[in-house]
Design a protein around this motif. Sequence first.
Motif, PDB file in Angstrom:
ATOM      1  N   PRO A   1      -1.124-103.521 -35.904  1.00 60.81           N
ATOM      2  CA  PRO A   1      -1.975-104.404 -36.713  1.00 60.81           C
ATOM      3  C   PRO A   1      -1.305-105.756 -37.007  1.00 60.81           C
ATOM      4  O   PRO A   1      -1.944-106.811 -36.878  1.00 60.81           O
ATOM      5  CB  PRO A   1      -2.218-103.604 -37.996  1.00 60.81           C
ATOM      6  CG  PRO A   1      -2.045-102.172 -37.581  1.00 60.81           C
ATOM      7  CD  PRO A   1      -0.941-102.212 -36.549  1.00 60.81           C
TER       8      PRO A   1
ATOM      9  N   THR B   1      -1.217-107.799 -33.802  1.00 65.75           N
ATOM     10  CA  THR B   1      -2.541-108.345 -33.492  1.00 65.75           C
ATOM     11  C   THR B   1      -2.781-109.633 -34.272  1.00 65.75           C
ATOM     12  O   THR B   1      -3.210-110.645 -33.704  1.00 65.75           O
ATOM     13  CB  THR B   1      -3.632-107.311 -33.811  1.00 65.75           C
ATOM     14  OG1 THR B   1      -3.400-106.141 -33.007  1.00 65.75           O
ATOM     15  CG2 THR B   1      -5.021-107.854 -33.515  1.00 65.75           C
TER      16      THR B   1
ATOM     17  N   ASP C   1      -3.922-103.994 -31.329  1.00 70.28           N
ATOM     18  CA  ASP C   1      -4.306-102.692 -31.862  1.00 70.28           C
ATOM     19  C   ASP C   1      -5.406-102.014 -31.049  1.00 70.28           C
ATOM     20  O   ASP C   1      -5.749-100.868 -31.304  1.00 70.28           O
ATOM     21  CB  ASP C   1      -4.701-102.800 -33.337  1.00 70.28           C
ATOM     22  CG  ASP C   1      -5.798-103.817 -33.595  1.00 70.28           C
ATOM     23  OD1 ASP C   1      -6.274-104.470 -32.640  1.00 70.28           O
ATOM     24  OD2 ASP C   1      -6.178-103.975 -34.766  1.00 70.28           O
TER      25      ASP C   1
END
Length: 192
Positions: free
Chosen positions: A22, A25, A64
Motif C-alpha cells: 500500500p 503504491t 498493491d
Amino acid sequence: MSYDPPRPAGRLLLTPEDREAPARTRRLRRLGLGERPEAVLDAFADRLAERTVAPYAMVNFLDDKGQFFAGLHTPGRDVLTVDADGTRREVGRHLARDHGFCPHVVVRRKALVLEDVCDYPRFAGNPVVDEFGIRSYLGAPLIDGTGMVLGTVCVVDVEPRPWGRDGLETIKASAAELVGWLERRGSEGFLL
C-alpha cells in the motif's frame, strides 16, 4: 518472513506477503511511475538485455494490485512460447502478483539469481514456468533513498543460464544506476 497461505492447486511456490505494497503504491503514484510504459525505461531495458545477453529484460514496478513492466525489452517477436494448439503466449506489460519472481526480490530486498528455476522446488511451480517457459531469472530491487523498494530490474530466459557473479554484479549495478536516475529526475521535479 511471512507468506500468504498456499493456493488450492497445491503449488509449492508461496508468494511472499508484501506488507509495503500500500505504501509503495502511494509512492509510485506520487512519482508518476507504474501506470504507463516509459520510452526511457524501455531503452534502459534494452541496454540491460544487451549487457546480460538476455532475450527479455524488464523494469518492473509492483503495487498493491500486481506488477507493471514500465520498461520492457523483448526479442524481435513478443512471444515466449507457442502452445501445441498454436496459442501464442505474449509478453505483456501487466503480470499478476503471484506470477514471476520479482515479488520475492521486493520482499527479500536483495537480488535473486535462479540459473535454472527447475532446480528450486519453491520456484519451479511458478505459473510463468508453465505458461511462458521461463527457465532462468536474474533480478535486483530498486530501493530508493527513503528505503522503499519501488520495484525491480530483471532479465529472464527460456533456457537455463549460468548468470554467475558477473551477472549478479551487473544486475545490482543496473538497479543502482536506475535508482540514481529516478531520484535525480524526482529531485528536479520532473515526472517520467
